[in-house]
Design an enzyme around this catalytic site. Structure first.
Site, PDB file in Angstrom:
ATOM      1  N   LYS A  88       0.850  -1.185   0.000  1.00  0.00           N
ATOM      2  CA  LYS A  88       0.000   0.000   0.000  1.00  0.00           C
ATOM      3  C   LYS A  88       0.881   1.229   0.000  1.00  0.00           C
ATOM      4  O   LYS A  88       2.006   1.201   0.512  1.00  0.00           O
ATOM      5  CB  LYS A  88      -0.872   0.023   1.260  1.00  0.00           C
TER       6      LYS A  88
HETATM    7  N1  GLU Z   1      -7.211   0.072  -3.299  1.00  0.00           N
HETATM    8  C1  GLU Z   1      -7.966  -1.103  -3.577  1.00  0.00           C
HETATM    9  C2  GLU Z   1      -8.013  -2.002  -2.355  1.00  0.00           C
HETATM   10  O1  GLU Z   1      -7.812  -1.584  -1.255  1.00  0.00           O
HETATM   11  C3  GLU Z   1      -7.513  -1.808  -4.836  1.00  0.00           C
HETATM   12  C4  GLU Z   1      -6.126  -2.311  -4.835  1.00  0.00           C
HETATM   13  C5  GLU Z   1      -5.657  -2.833  -6.171  1.00  0.00           C
HETATM   14  O2  GLU Z   1      -6.444  -2.916  -7.102  1.00  0.00           O
HETATM   15  O3  GLU Z   1      -4.464  -3.150  -6.244  1.00  0.00           O
HETATM   16  O4  GLU Z   1      -8.291  -3.171  -2.454  1.00  0.00           O
END
Ligand code: GLU
Length: 423
Positions: A113
């Site tokens: 993240k």
């Molecule tokens: N931000 C989204 C999540 O928390 C998508 C992450 C992604 O597609 O890599 O799942």
């Protein structure tokens, strides 16, 4: 082993929330102590100080993070968020949740993240573009289609991903579409990605509704958050026959017991920048709306919305966690006592990353699927994951959240044991 009693400050720390569930599930699995240490902490944490030339000619420095929790099952994967409240602990928790989420839906990614502490609503497009490009340039050795693949999250979108893809590609001297997902369709994005998280929520809600012998037409839904996730979930669920009776936003709530016209609300918000004053519903206090009578509550905003302070007043039968970490570990116990059927975040909102996986596959193949194929594959994966979690919960006598963690930890641990530890 019971979840520890903790202070409110600890309760709302997302890292503690993640760690409490991890510890509990890992003990239940009898995970050996060494692997437990490996999986409890992220593999890599990067802190960046990003200089950005502001429109007024003044140089500002923003702090940003990229945390890679695990690459055991494949490249790290996870979104990038822009918010004044971003902290390293939050990004760490979100990175771990990505590892568990990808394992729950059994896609070949680890977890990561990113976040930048900034207020994107007070920044111009030019400032956001310069900040995004410099953030990406600083991470050029650490991201890539085989290393770590960012995607949108809170306050980032297709445009942000286009800038990231372009910046990375300029450094590589070639177009590398698979470095990020959630891109615009004409530059390697996937059909269906924008709606995917909302669609995934609807799919697992359909399964839960069947399981509890309800039917969509008599199922009242309250959605918290009207961003990409909440608005798409509300729209798709309305189309599927559910009755969306409440929308909760930070600056106010709306209620209409006969159902809110979600498309009209979306247009109203586009025009006015707020849901305030929407003629098709009456205003309601957001905190009260969250604990109002309904069958499905979908918190799709941010962390820590259901805590020890309001969990005992929650009235839904199904809690479908569209956001990451909307419920604290202490609130889990209260909800379990109330027999709320929880569809935990690492399952419920996994439709987004699942379709990101399809995008990454399509980019690497250079062959793009029809939207119906994307949606069909998504449905297949989400239904399978729902069944896996519910079955695990029933066979092991644990709640759905702990079942999802156990399933995920077991899958990641199995891969690590197979690969062996390079130590
Ligand atoms: N931000 C989204 C999540 O928390 C998508 C992450 C992604 O597609 O890599 O799942």
């Amino acid at each position: 082993m019971a979840l520890k009693t903790i202070s409110l400050e600890q309760e709302i720390n997302p890292w503690e929330a993640q760690a409490a569930r991890f510890d509990f599930a890992a003990h239940k699995l009898n995970l050996d102590e060494g692997l437990m240490k490996v999986l409890r902490y992220p593999t890599r944490e990067i802190i960046l100080h990003i200089p950005v030339m502001m429109d007024n000619g003044h140089l500002e420095v923003f702090t940003g993070f990229r945390v890679q929790h695990s690459i055991a099952r494949g490249p790290a994967k996870g979104g990038l968020r822009y918010s004044p409240d971003v902290t390293l602990d939050e990004v760490r928790a979100l990175a771990s949740w990505m590892t568990w989420k990808c394992a729950v839906v059994n896609i070949p990614f680890g977890g990561a993240k990113g976040g930048v502490i900034c207020d994107p609503h007070k920044m111009s497009q030019g400032e956001l573009e310069r900040m995004t490009r410099r953030y990406t340039a600083e991470l050029v050795e650490f991201i890539g289609p085989e290393k770590d693949v960012p995607a949108p999250d809170m306050n980032t979108n297709e445009q942000t991903m286009a800038w990231m893809m372009d910046t990375y590609s300029m450094h590589m001297r070639q177009t590398v579409t698979a470095v990020v997902t959630g891109k615009p369709i004409n530059i390697g994005g996937s059909r269906g990605r924008r709606e995917a998280t909302g669609r995934g929520i609807m799919i697992v809600c359909d399964e839960a509704v069947k399981k509890l012998r309800l039917n969509p037409e008599s199922t009242r839904v309250i959605v918290q958050g009207f961003g990409n996730v909440g608005s798409n979930a509300a729209r798709l669920m309305t189309e599927a026959g559910y009755k969306v009776i409440g929308i909760v936003e930070v600056d106010g709530g709306l209620v209409n017991r006969n159902g809110i016209d979600v498309d009209a609300l979306w247009e109203f918000r586009q025009r006015n920048g707020t849901i305030h004053g929407f003629p098709g519903a009456s205003a309601e206090d957001p905190a009260e709306l969250l604990v109002s009578e309904c069958e499905i509550l979908i918190p799709a905003a941010t962390e820590n919305q259901i805590t020890s302070r309001n969990a005992d007043r929650i009235k839904c039968k199904i809690l479908a966690e569209g956001a990451n970490g909307p419920t604290t570990a202490t609130a889990d116990d209260i909800l379990a006592d109330k027999r709320v059927f929880v569809i935990p975040d690492i399952l419920c909102n996994a439709g987004g990353v699942t379709t990101s996986y399809f995008e990454w596959v399509q980019d690497r193949q250079g062959y793009f699927w029809k939207e119906s194929v994307v949606n069909e594959q998504l449905e297949h994966i989400m239904k399978g994951a729902f069944d896996d979690v519910v079955r695990f919960s029933e066979t092991h006598g644990v709640n759905n959240r702990i079942a999802a963690y156990m399933l995920a930890i077991d899958r990641v641990a199995y891969t690590i044991r197979q690969r062996g530890i390079y130590a």
